[in-house]
Design an enzyme around this catalytic site. Structure first.
Site, mmCIF file in Angstrom:
data_model
loop_
_atom_site.group_PDB
_atom_site.id
_atom_site.type_symbol
_atom_site.label_atom_id
_atom_site.label_comp_id
_atom_site.label_asym_id
_atom_site.label_seq_id
_atom_site.Cartn_x
_atom_site.Cartn_y
_atom_site.Cartn_z
ATOM 1 N N LYS A 62 0.458 -6.891 36.282
ATOM 2 C CA LYS A 62 -0.631 -7.250 36.130
ATOM 3 C C LYS A 62 -1.264 -7.633 35.693
ATOM 4 O O LYS A 62 -2.965 -7.407 35.385
ATOM 5 C CB LYS A 62 0.008 -7.515 34.922
ATOM 6 C CG LYS A 62 1.320 -6.585 33.869
ATOM 7 C CD LYS A 62 0.518 -5.027 33.102
ATOM 8 C CE LYS A 62 1.013 -3.705 32.453
ATOM 9 N NZ LYS A 62 0.689 -2.965 31.477
ATOM 10 N N SER A 318 8.558 -5.004 39.637
ATOM 11 C CA SER A 318 7.047 -5.218 39.150
ATOM 12 C C SER A 318 7.115 -6.495 38.201
ATOM 13 O O SER A 318 6.272 -6.527 38.188
ATOM 14 C CB SER A 318 7.051 -4.271 38.120
ATOM 15 O OG SER A 318 7.241 -3.941 36.887
#
Lengths: 333, 333
Positions: A62, A318
């Site tokens: 992110k 991730s």
């Protein structure tokens, strides 16, 4: 076969956007390694390349999107500040980038988000506002703050700059695979709002059209799998539970879904037990701390959701922001 | 001040040896990332750069040395095989490299080594021979096997090729720091036989003479700290216990000690509790699985063993092979 020439111009993000994003954010991000474990390869009978975005700044991919968005704020926008709603990782990323740039940040997070994520956003100096994930509308809370203060909303996925930033994961992945001299048979990345996998798919399909791109989702939050099957945005039934705190949305993103519908070969759905096993395998063979949502692509492989025998597959792990109790649970399961 | 021009020619390894080793092993190793955490920097009031050798093949820096040694075996040596004695990480590394090159490997390990390490060596197809760390002489067992089979002994540290391979950690570290535009005030690497820190010191002091290089050791196995203080090799008292299974030797290496005596600014000694805390911090802020011995340099910083305020310090986190029970213990301590 899909090729770049058939990509509709109406998509929110293009390869060129992702390449420009990479130039912009490169000095600020970690070029995360593409790791490999002989033991994991043996286990799956395939060559598995692991893009360790858990090692990105603030522990998740992110940071890339938030960085790409905030670096493009005007001086007056920087003064007014930013507001973001997030289940956690986007909160950490936005607050960290904001802190670096001296931008005030308000972050709207679910009250049941992992402590590590809430505390991390506060440690970055953000004004953290907690909401009830089942009752409150986080977008309305964000719009209200933006209306009062003039702050710029930094959405978690439905934003071209955010998507382009996340897509740099795919760009690096293809570059790193090429440096190894391999062509990827498939790439798998987790999907919540779908920004990561849409960005990754845009980059990968443009640079390596023969590579199949899959999303990964937790059971109960498999809206993308069902939406890809029906060809239109489907919603999740309320009340579902998953240990994947980062992957809980109601429906596919407005900007991300058309891209995912166009590019993805499918979405692989896994159980909480599959996820715990993948977290343990990542610990054991890769020495990586991976959070539940981040482990979904590896979980899909370990659960046999894709026939990988003899193939070369890249998985994006991730994120790595997981409370110790949850991590211990996975190791001792 | 020590400069490269005063380096005695009698040392077992030179910068040039390390550079040649790097050329040789580069296609086979992971160029491990130099990671940084804003939260860790805040915690220590310094800039901390983390060389994550836990992400190296087989989960530890030892792969570098074994790779450099085995790549130089003659065809007849490859056929005769190798024999290594190791507390674990050198076993994993030697067996993995041997497997890749099709070389038979016998590995002599203490019976109380972590299960993950013993099983890993077996999974690599090695013939694992367990010995009693308190009673048996592992070097004698190795010599006996070598005598019978003609196998080449691959020592864990007292070997110029092994030391040159481990020194490539220092070479990369300096290159990566230079790419960030920083000059390192200090580098810290754990020491057992002293091969890693001797190799790292040789590279770092040649390329960045103003950088201080420190070893790190666990209490009870602080032979290097005492040997540096007295100027001659000192032994550890028998019967000491430490959770740092990888860092338990009796006395400094014959080839490594003169180098460490010449180059090191000191050796920082930490307790088991310091180590557990560092493992937890590495989990929390770096998303890395680090084994007890690998966490010693970070433990030294967190325990305030060096005044780092305002400085830029690199720590080598040298391995990540830790059984789940021990890791859970560190997270829940």
């Amino acid at each position: 076969m899909t090729t770049i020439s058939t990509t509709p111009d109406v998509f929110a993000v293009s390869l060129s956007d992702i390449q420009q994003a990479h130039e912009r954010i490169r000095p600020h991000i970690v070029r995360t390694p593409l790791l490999e474990s002989a033991a994991l390869n043996d286990l799956l009978g395939a060559r598995i390349l692991v893009k360790a975005e858990s090692l990105q700044n603030t522990g998740a991919f992110k940071f890339r999107g938030a960085c790409n968005r905030l670096l493009q704020l005007s001086p007056s926008q920087k003064q007014a500040g930013v507001v973001a709603f997030s289940s956690g990782n986007h909160a950490l990323a936005t607050s960290a980038v904001a802190r670096t740039l001296g931008v005030p940040a308000s972050i709207i997070m679910p009250a049941d988000a992992p402590k590590a994520k809430i505390e991390g956003a506060r440690a970055n100096g953000a004004n953290v506002i907690l909401y009830d994930r089942l009752k409150d509308d986080r977008e309305a809370i964000g719009a209200e703050i933006a209306g009062k203060t003039g702050a710029v909303i930094v959405p978690p996925y439905d934003d071209p700059d955010i998507m382009a930033g996340q897509g740099t994961v795919g760009l690096e992945l293809v570059e790193q695979a090429q440096a190894l001299g391999v062509t990827l048979d498939a790439v798998i990345a987790a999907s919540s709002g779908g920004g990561l996998v849409a960005g990754v798919a845009t980059a990968v399909k443009a640079l390596s059209p023969q590579t199949a791109v899959y999303a990964g989702e937790p059971a109960g939050f498999d809206e993308l799998a069902r939406s890809l099957a029906s060809g239109q945005p489907e919603s999740n039934a309320p009340g579902a539970q998953s240990i994947c705190d980062a992957l809980q949305v109601v429906r596919p993103g407005k900007l991300t879904f058309p891209i995912n519908l166009h590019f993805l070969a499918g979405s692989l759905v896994v159980s909480d037990d599959d996820v715990r096993r993948a977290m343990k395998i990542a610990y054991q063979h890769l020495k990586l701390v991976v959070e539940p949502g981040g482990a979904v692509p590896l979980a899909a492989l370990l659960a046999g959701k894709l026939d990988v025998t003899g193939k070369t597959i890249a998985v994006v792990l991730s994120g790595g922001n997981v409370d110790a109790a949850m991590f211990v649970d996975a190791l001792t399961a």
